[in-house]
Design a protein around this motif. Structure first.
Motif, PDB file in Angstrom:
ATOM      1  N   THR A  12       0.816  -1.216   0.000  1.00  0.00           N
ATOM      2  CA  THR A  12       0.000   0.000   0.000  1.00  0.00           C
ATOM      3  C   THR A  12       0.848   1.264   0.000  1.00  0.00           C
ATOM      4  N   ILE A  38      -2.571  -2.942  10.173  1.00  0.00           N
ATOM      5  CA  ILE A  38      -3.235  -1.889   9.397  1.00  0.00           C
ATOM      6  C   ILE A  38      -4.266  -1.161  10.243  1.00  0.00           C
ATOM      7  N   ASP A  41      -6.642   2.116   9.477  1.00  0.00           N
ATOM      8  CA  ASP A  41      -6.206   2.904   8.319  1.00  0.00           C
ATOM      9  C   ASP A  41      -7.078   2.549   7.117  1.00  0.00           C
ATOM     10  N   GLU A  43      -7.708   4.101   4.333  1.00  0.00           N
ATOM     11  CA  GLU A  43      -7.160   4.318   3.001  1.00  0.00           C
ATOM     12  C   GLU A  43      -6.319   3.119   2.553  1.00  0.00           C
ATOM     13  N   LYS A  44      -5.501   2.588   3.448  1.00  0.00           N
ATOM     14  CA  LYS A  44      -4.704   1.415   3.091  1.00  0.00           C
ATOM     15  C   LYS A  44      -5.597   0.209   2.814  1.00  0.00           C
TER      16      LYS A  44
END
Length: 312
Positions: A12, A38, A41, A43-44
């Motif tokens: 990512t 992660i 998050d 967006e990731k």
């Protein structure tokens, strides 16, 4: 013979997502390590889900969980790590030593490409502190890889266009200067500037190539070997705007480190080696290296005049 199954670690990130796209474009079965870290998050996560939609396989694995890494590795043939080294005090690059241990146990990986992609650390043993930490950590990882007899390829991609080209290599900004540009020394030291998508393309082409096994691949195409003054001239020609140029001596440039924070000192040191020492082009590629554009003539890499048009 089919294409290797590639696992991208750090898929990512800035280079990682380009490596994933390049792998999918070349028709490799593409896997991405999905780390539980992660967290929230979003967006990731959305990047990962979009790659899944495009055909990538998400494989769960965590650096603190050795066995999860081993199980992930058993599903693939090649590992490309793109973990960032920009958070200098967190020693992200040394986390790859856990990958080395997992690769040794898995026993099936036919090529490992650790997170490098910038200057060749083997050429930077003279680097200034504290910026030398990046190169020292990469060399620590290399030594572990080689001690374990893991088949490998190192990628030296030099200057990313997004960080060095759009801003005409000005520090502290990512956009072209409007009126004035700072020139490092006489501005004639040759550097190598690359589009990030081209770096990914060359990287993926190297993974199944016997010519690159246990070698360093230098992404150093002749059309992108430019001085800072040449880069500025390209921008002036494209924009129709002549910039006021002010030169700073090497001594005065290094004096800026006194008032900079840690990350700033690292950046200043790297800029010094690139634009005063000419470290990217001051050596010949030896028998333990290959130049990517000579190996893969079919790749039409982006020249910097094309790259800079995005900023008009």
């Amino acid at each position: 013979m089919g294409k290797s199954r590639i696992l991208v670690v750090g898929g990512t990130g800035y280079m990682g997502r380009r490596i994933v796209k390049g792998s999918l474009a070349e028709g490799h079965p593409t896997y991405i390590l999905r780390r539980p870290e992660i967290g929230m998050d979003i967006e990731k996560l959305q990047v990962l889900l979009e790659f899944k939609r495009q055909g990538a396989v998400l494989v769960e694995g965590s650096f603190p969980d050795h066995q999860s890494l081993v199980e992930a590795l058993k599903q693939v043939d090649v590992v490309v790590c793109t973990m960032s080294g920009v958070h200098f005090r967190t020693h992200n690059l040394l986390m790859q030593l856990k990958l080395v241990d997992a690769i040794k146990e898995a026993g099936n990986i036919k090529r490992f490409l650790p997170s490098e992609f910038g200057m060749d650390p083997a050429q930077m043993m003279h680097a200034l502190e504290p910026g030398r930490v990046t190169f020292d950590e990469k060399m620590t990882v290399r030594k572990a890889i080689e001690a374990a007899n893991i088949p490998r390829t190192y990628i030296s991609a030099n200057c990313f266009g997004g960080y060095f080209v759009g801003n005409l290599s000005q520090m502290g900004t990512l956009l072209p200067p409007k009126d004035k540009v700072l020139i490092y020394g006489d501005g004639n030291a040759k550097a190598v500037f690359m589009g990030e998508d081209d770096i990914a393309t060359y990287t993926i082409k190297s993974v199944d190539d016997p010519r690159t096994l246990n070698k360093t691949v230098y992404i150093r195409p002749p059309g992108n070997i430019l001085s800072q003054r040449e880069l500025v001239q390209i921008w002036e020609n494209l924009s129709g705007n002549t910039l006021e140029k002010t030169s700073i001596s090497g001594q005065d440039f290094l004096a800026l480190m006194k008032d900079a924070d840690f990350a700033g000192q690292v950046g200043l040191g790297h800029f010094y080696h690139i634009f005063y020492d000419g470290c990217l082009t001051s050596f010949e590629i030896g028998e333990d290296g290959e130049e990517a554009s000579r190996l893969y003539l079919e790749v039409q890499y982006k020249r910097m005049d094309e790259y800079l048009k995005l900023y008009l």
